[in-house]
Design a protein around this motif. Structure first.
Motif, mmCIF file in Angstrom:
data_model
loop_
_atom_site.group_PDB
_atom_site.id
_atom_site.type_symbol
_atom_site.label_atom_id
_atom_site.label_comp_id
_atom_site.label_asym_id
_atom_site.label_seq_id
_atom_site.Cartn_x
_atom_site.Cartn_y
_atom_site.Cartn_z
ATOM 1 N N LYS A 61 0.732 -1.163 0.021
ATOM 2 C CA LYS A 61 -0.157 -0.078 0.121
ATOM 3 C C LYS A 61 0.844 1.377 0.064
ATOM 4 O O LYS A 61 0.595 2.235 -0.692
ATOM 5 C CB LYS A 61 -1.152 -0.142 1.294
ATOM 6 C CG LYS A 61 -1.758 1.252 1.087
ATOM 7 C CD LYS A 61 -2.697 1.227 2.458
ATOM 8 C CE LYS A 61 -3.548 2.492 2.597
ATOM 9 N NZ LYS A 61 -4.419 2.631 3.605
ATOM 10 N N TYR A 62 1.834 1.217 0.856
ATOM 11 C CA TYR A 62 2.631 2.495 1.000
ATOM 12 C C TYR A 62 3.670 2.591 -0.140
ATOM 13 O O TYR A 62 4.524 3.551 -0.106
ATOM 14 C CB TYR A 62 3.312 2.645 2.449
ATOM 15 C CG TYR A 62 2.270 2.691 3.286
ATOM 16 C CD1 TYR A 62 1.448 3.673 3.262
ATOM 17 C CD2 TYR A 62 1.867 1.612 4.015
ATOM 18 C CE1 TYR A 62 0.304 4.143 4.422
ATOM 19 C CE2 TYR A 62 0.890 1.620 5.115
ATOM 20 C CZ TYR A 62 -0.066 2.614 5.248
ATOM 21 O OH TYR A 62 -0.836 2.751 6.012
ATOM 22 N N ALA A 63 4.288 1.570 -1.036
ATOM 23 C CA ALA A 63 5.120 1.638 -1.987
ATOM 24 C C ALA A 63 4.249 2.537 -3.133
ATOM 25 O O ALA A 63 3.194 2.231 -3.443
ATOM 26 C CB ALA A 63 5.376 0.245 -2.546
ATOM 27 N N LYS A 64 4.922 3.040 -3.994
ATOM 28 C CA LYS A 64 4.196 3.869 -5.160
ATOM 29 C C LYS A 64 4.879 3.401 -6.480
ATOM 30 O O LYS A 64 6.036 2.870 -6.730
ATOM 31 C CB LYS A 64 4.650 5.242 -4.950
ATOM 32 C CG LYS A 64 4.416 6.075 -3.791
ATOM 33 C CD LYS A 64 2.917 6.070 -3.495
ATOM 34 C CE LYS A 64 2.341 6.719 -2.175
ATOM 35 N NZ LYS A 64 3.004 5.853 -1.177
ATOM 36 N N THR A 65 4.039 3.533 -7.752
ATOM 37 C CA THR A 65 4.292 2.865 -8.866
ATOM 38 C C THR A 65 3.821 3.888 -9.972
ATOM 39 O O THR A 65 2.894 4.320 -9.862
ATOM 40 C CB THR A 65 3.688 1.527 -9.301
ATOM 41 O OG1 THR A 65 4.282 0.225 -8.355
ATOM 42 C CG2 THR A 65 3.952 1.139 -10.556
ATOM 43 N N THR A 66 4.653 4.091 -10.666
ATOM 44 C CA THR A 66 4.686 5.329 -11.810
ATOM 45 C C THR A 66 4.205 4.571 -12.921
ATOM 46 O O THR A 66 4.978 3.520 -13.398
ATOM 47 C CB THR A 66 5.847 6.041 -11.980
ATOM 48 O OG1 THR A 66 6.164 6.902 -10.885
ATOM 49 C CG2 THR A 66 5.685 6.971 -13.498
ATOM 50 N N LEU A 67 3.123 4.692 -13.744
ATOM 51 C CA LEU A 67 2.801 4.261 -14.908
ATOM 52 C C LEU A 67 2.978 5.235 -15.982
ATOM 53 O O LEU A 67 2.249 6.552 -16.086
ATOM 54 C CB LEU A 67 1.334 3.654 -14.829
ATOM 55 C CG LEU A 67 1.363 2.531 -13.815
ATOM 56 C CD1 LEU A 67 -0.473 2.175 -13.927
ATOM 57 C CD2 LEU A 67 1.933 1.477 -14.173
ATOM 58 N N THR A 124 0.970 8.732 -14.630
ATOM 59 C CA THR A 124 0.418 8.539 -13.386
ATOM 60 C C THR A 124 1.179 7.911 -12.466
ATOM 61 O O THR A 124 1.893 7.100 -12.827
ATOM 62 C CB THR A 124 -1.092 7.968 -13.590
ATOM 63 O OG1 THR A 124 -1.820 8.268 -12.262
ATOM 64 C CG2 THR A 124 -0.940 6.646 -13.948
ATOM 65 N N VAL A 125 0.770 8.035 -10.931
ATOM 66 C CA VAL A 125 1.591 7.364 -10.000
ATOM 67 C C VAL A 125 0.495 7.019 -8.869
ATOM 68 O O VAL A 125 -0.445 7.677 -8.806
ATOM 69 C CB VAL A 125 2.241 8.260 -9.225
ATOM 70 C CG1 VAL A 125 2.962 7.600 -8.006
ATOM 71 C CG2 VAL A 125 3.469 9.088 -10.123
ATOM 72 N N VAL A 126 0.479 5.495 -8.789
ATOM 73 C CA VAL A 126 -0.497 5.012 -7.797
ATOM 74 C C VAL A 126 0.215 4.166 -6.777
ATOM 75 O O VAL A 126 1.370 3.959 -6.816
ATOM 76 C CB VAL A 126 -1.470 3.799 -8.686
ATOM 77 C CG1 VAL A 126 -2.259 4.808 -9.738
ATOM 78 C CG2 VAL A 126 -0.628 2.857 -9.492
ATOM 79 N N SER A 127 -0.773 3.725 -5.891
ATOM 80 C CA SER A 127 -0.113 2.760 -5.074
ATOM 81 C C SER A 127 0.262 1.494 -5.494
ATOM 82 O O SER A 127 -0.572 1.004 -6.704
ATOM 83 C CB SER A 127 -1.279 2.561 -3.883
ATOM 84 O OG SER A 127 -0.889 1.413 -3.082
ATOM 85 N N SER A 128 1.317 0.698 -5.342
ATOM 86 C CA SER A 128 1.620 -0.348 -6.060
ATOM 87 C C SER A 128 0.671 -1.515 -5.595
ATOM 88 O O SER A 128 0.672 -2.621 -6.533
ATOM 89 C CB SER A 128 3.180 -1.003 -5.284
ATOM 90 O OG SER A 128 4.221 0.116 -5.581
ATOM 91 N N GLN A 129 -0.175 -1.330 -4.458
ATOM 92 C CA GLN A 129 -1.226 -2.380 -4.257
ATOM 93 C C GLN A 129 -2.270 -2.244 -5.214
ATOM 94 O O GLN A 129 -2.806 -3.387 -5.728
ATOM 95 C CB GLN A 129 -1.801 -2.188 -3.067
ATOM 96 C CG GLN A 129 -2.335 -3.226 -2.367
ATOM 97 C CD GLN A 129 -3.059 -2.900 -1.320
ATOM 98 O OE1 GLN A 129 -3.312 -1.800 -0.679
ATOM 99 N NE2 GLN A 129 -3.364 -4.112 -0.265
#
Length: 304
Positions: free
Chosen positions: A216-222, A263-268
């Motif tokens: 949840k607290y890790a971030k992923t950029t798409l 966009t940047v979202v939660s890794s979850q």
């Protein structure tokens, strides 16, 4: 005591179901929390107690107080009494400032783990302290992850860390680390340095397990190259409540123009989002990047 736990659990389950729009979701959350509490209790009575280890937070502090009193006065204080007493103030902090359901489910976890630790029989699977530290850390991370998946916590210092972070906008985990360090130093002085040092391994393994299991607290950029940018943006917005930025680009090989969404979202959320994007545009090119740090406004779902 087990009858009390059962009756309290049924009461809380009925209350949360009545307050929720999704009965199935609340039942799922309830059983995840209880399962996490059971795993925590089994872990304490196998790996933790077998090697005299001290987990982080108020669980470790409760075990330290319990062992200190027994060694000094030959008096056994129930683990549950110590754990509940230490969590009284964090409970009020969580209920008032973090979220009511979040706190209630966390309390179920605390209540179950404390009571079951006193009733589950101790089993010594191995006398090897390193094995206890490693596998105890793994089981601990699974127990905490179950609670996090249910939208709750293992209580204690988690309440304090979340409260400080939300009030100040700064991470409080360094303060929690300092608290755990003090507990381990005290454990080294009172019980022995072997147990304290192996507890560091236990906490490290548990932390790494949490990082692997809970995203949840890790971030992923798409970065998405597509010709259906508006449809994909609606998916991003509806599924994650995050925004996106659209760029106009041209493919160098074919010379055709495309849109690029950033966009940047939660890794979850990333896996399900990628699948939904592919369903809308099978030819979309998606670059997935793990983000080390995000500076600026980023939407976070509030605890319920």
């Amino acid at each position: 005591m087990l009858i009390i736990l059962w009756k309290l659990s049924i009461f809380v389950l009925i209350f949360t179901v009545m307050e929720s729009k999704s009965v199935f979701l609340e039942i799922k959350r309830f059983f995840l929390v209880v399962l996490g509490g059971l795993l925590m209790a089994v872990n304490i009575n196998t790996f933790v107690n077998s090697a005299n280890l001290f987990p982080g937070g108020f669980t470790g502090l409760s075990l330290l107080i319990q062992k200190t009193v027994f060694n000094s006065f030959n008096i056994t204080i129930p683990f549950s009494v110590l754990l509940y007493s230490l969590n009284i103030i964090p409970f009020f902090i969580g209920f008032k400032f973090i979220g009511k359901k979040f706190t209630i489910y966390s309390v179920i976890m605390i209540f179950a783990s404390g009571l079951l630790t006193d009733f589950v029989p101790e089993i010594q699977l191995t006398e090897d302290m390193l094995l206890c530290a490693v596998f105890g850390g793994i089981v601990n991370s699974v127990a905490i992850s179950l609670c996090l998946f249910a939208g709750s916590s293992s209580g204690g210092t988690d309440f304090i860390a979340i409260f400080i972070s939300e009030k100040t906008g700064k991470s409080a985990w360094n303060w929690i680390l300092a608290f755990n360090t003090c507990v381990l130093i005290a454990a080294g002085i009172i019980v022995g340095w072997d147990a304290a040092l192996y507890s560091i391994i236990f906490q490290y393994v548990s932390t790494q397990g949490l990082n692997f299991l809970y995203k949840k607290y890790a971030k992923t950029t798409l970065i998405i190259i597509t010709d259906r940018d508006q449809e994909i943006y609606q998916i991003i917005k509806n599924k994650t409540n995050h925004d996106a930025t659209v760029f106009q680009g041209k493919g160098c090989y074919a010379g055709t123009e495309h849109k690029m969404l950033y966009t940047v979202v939660s890794s979850q959320e990333s896996g399900a989002l990628e699948k939904a994007i592919r369903n809308v545009d099978p030819s979309a090119f998606i670059n997935v990047i793990q983000s080390k740090e995000i500076i600026g406004r980023f939407y976070k779902r509030a605890n319920d």
